[in-house]
Design a protein around this motif. Structure first.
Motif, short mmCIF file in Angstrom:
data_model
loop_
_atom_site.label_atom_id
_atom_site.label_comp_id
_atom_site.label_asym_id
_atom_site.label_seq_id
_atom_site.Cartn_x
_atom_site.Cartn_y
_atom_site.Cartn_z
N GLN A 41 42.26 35.33 43.82
CA GLN A 41 40.83 35.13 43.54
C GLN A 41 40.38 36.00 42.38
O GLN A 41 39.63 35.54 41.51
N GLU A 42 40.85 37.25 42.35
CA GLU A 42 40.50 38.14 41.25
C GLU A 42 41.10 37.64 39.93
O GLU A 42 40.47 37.74 38.88
N ILE A 43 42.30 37.08 39.99
CA ILE A 43 42.93 36.50 38.80
C ILE A 43 42.15 35.27 38.34
O ILE A 43 41.85 35.10 37.16
N LEU A 44 41.78 34.42 39.29
CA LEU A 44 41.02 33.21 38.98
C LEU A 44 39.70 33.54 38.29
O LEU A 44 39.24 32.78 37.43
N SER A 45 39.08 34.66 38.66
CA SER A 45 37.76 35.00 38.14
C SER A 45 37.79 36.12 37.10
O SER A 45 36.76 36.68 36.74
N ASP A 46 38.99 36.46 36.61
CA ASP A 46 39.14 37.49 35.59
C ASP A 46 38.83 36.88 34.22
O ASP A 46 39.52 35.97 33.77
N LYS A 68 33.24 35.62 49.15
CA LYS A 68 32.12 35.71 48.21
C LYS A 68 32.08 37.04 47.46
O LYS A 68 31.64 37.11 46.32
N GLU A 69 32.53 38.11 48.12
CA GLU A 69 32.39 39.45 47.55
C GLU A 69 33.47 39.79 46.52
O GLU A 69 33.37 40.82 45.84
N ASP A 70 34.49 38.97 46.38
CA ASP A 70 35.67 39.37 45.61
C ASP A 70 35.75 38.77 44.21
O ASP A 70 36.77 38.95 43.52
N PHE A 71 34.72 38.10 43.76
CA PHE A 71 34.74 37.54 42.41
C PHE A 71 34.62 38.66 41.37
O PHE A 71 33.86 39.61 41.55
N SER A 77 36.17 31.50 34.14
CA SER A 77 36.43 30.74 32.91
C SER A 77 37.92 30.57 32.63
O SER A 77 38.30 30.21 31.52
N ILE A 78 38.75 30.82 33.62
CA ILE A 78 40.19 30.63 33.46
C ILE A 78 40.48 29.17 33.12
O ILE A 78 39.76 28.26 33.53
N GLY A 183 34.16 40.91 28.35
CA GLY A 183 34.87 40.28 29.46
C GLY A 183 35.07 41.28 30.58
O GLY A 183 36.13 41.33 31.20
N ILE A 184 34.05 42.07 30.85
CA ILE A 184 34.15 43.13 31.85
C ILE A 184 34.30 42.54 33.26
O ILE A 184 33.70 41.51 33.59
N LYS A 185 35.14 43.19 34.08
CA LYS A 185 35.31 42.76 35.46
C LYS A 185 34.33 43.51 36.34
O LYS A 185 34.02 44.67 36.11
#
Length: 212
Positions: A41-46, A68-71, A77-78, A183-185
């Motif tokens: 999920q973190e990769i998908l939303s990185d 919901k909390e892990d985006f 935009s992957i 592109g800050i996480k």
């Protein structure tokens, strides 16, 4: 056995056949890989994966759903996702949606059932390349023609950066940090907040004078 309905065509002419999940749209991206066993999920939303399709080296993806909390960003935009085994029945009390549902929502195409080990070794040995994620009916000739005529966009920072200044407050503010959003996480902001740093997030093209 179900017939393949999706394939990945690389600019070197190699093809990887599999099955579609996520968005059904066709897309050309840069092909890269990630070896993390968790954190899809973190990769998908990185935001750093903008215009890129990520090949997941770890085989089982989707098994704990989406929380919901892990985006890492509000607008993923992957470019796409390529996996070996996709699980559409997540087991996790925090899960609010399946990976497929979220990818459809944000227009992210995916392919599963391919030999990701072979693909990861190819990228490792020969570097990233352009790849077309397309319907299985697309011919190799047509796919290579599309790849040859496509240039990966160079505006990723502008695309993912904040469009306005935002303030992210720490519970107890000891410092105020200015962060230029290229592109800050979200986890960077959360980590600064946890250390007593409130964060002012600025768009990528903010001037030095404005930050002062």
């Amino acid at each position: 056995m179900e017939k393949w309905n999706k394939k990945l065509i690389l600019e070197d002419g190699s093809q990887y056949y599999g099955y579609s999940f996520g968005s059904q749209e066709e897309k050309i991206t840069e092909l890269v890989f990630n070896t993390a066993p968790v954190g899809y999920q973190e990769i998908l939303s990185d935001p750093s994966y903008t215009y890129q399709t990520v090949v997941m080296a770890y085989p089982l993806i989707g098994n704990y759903g989406i929380a919901k909390e892990d985006f890492e960003t509000k607008q993923p935009s992957i470019g796409g996702l390529a996996v070996r085994d996709y699980n559409d029945i997540p087991s996790n009390f925090r899960s609010a949606a399946t990976l497929d549902e979220v990818m459809r929502q944000y227009h992210i195409p995916g392919i599963y059932g391919i030999d990701t080990r072979k693909l990861v070794r190819k990228i490792r040995d020969f570097g990233s390349c352009k790849a077309l994620l397309t319907d299985v009916q697309t011919s190799l000739e047509e796919g290579l023609e599309k790849l040859a005529g496509f240039e990966i966009p160079k505006d990723a920072v502008e695309k993912v950066s904040s469009k306005e200044i935002r303030y992210c407050a720490a519970k107890q503010e000891n410092y105020l940090v200015a962060a230029i959003d290229c592109g800050i996480k979200e986890n960077i902001i959360r980590s600064l907040n946890a250390r007593g740093c409130s964060v002012m997030v600025y768009p990528w093209n903010t001037s030095y004078e404005e930050i002062q």
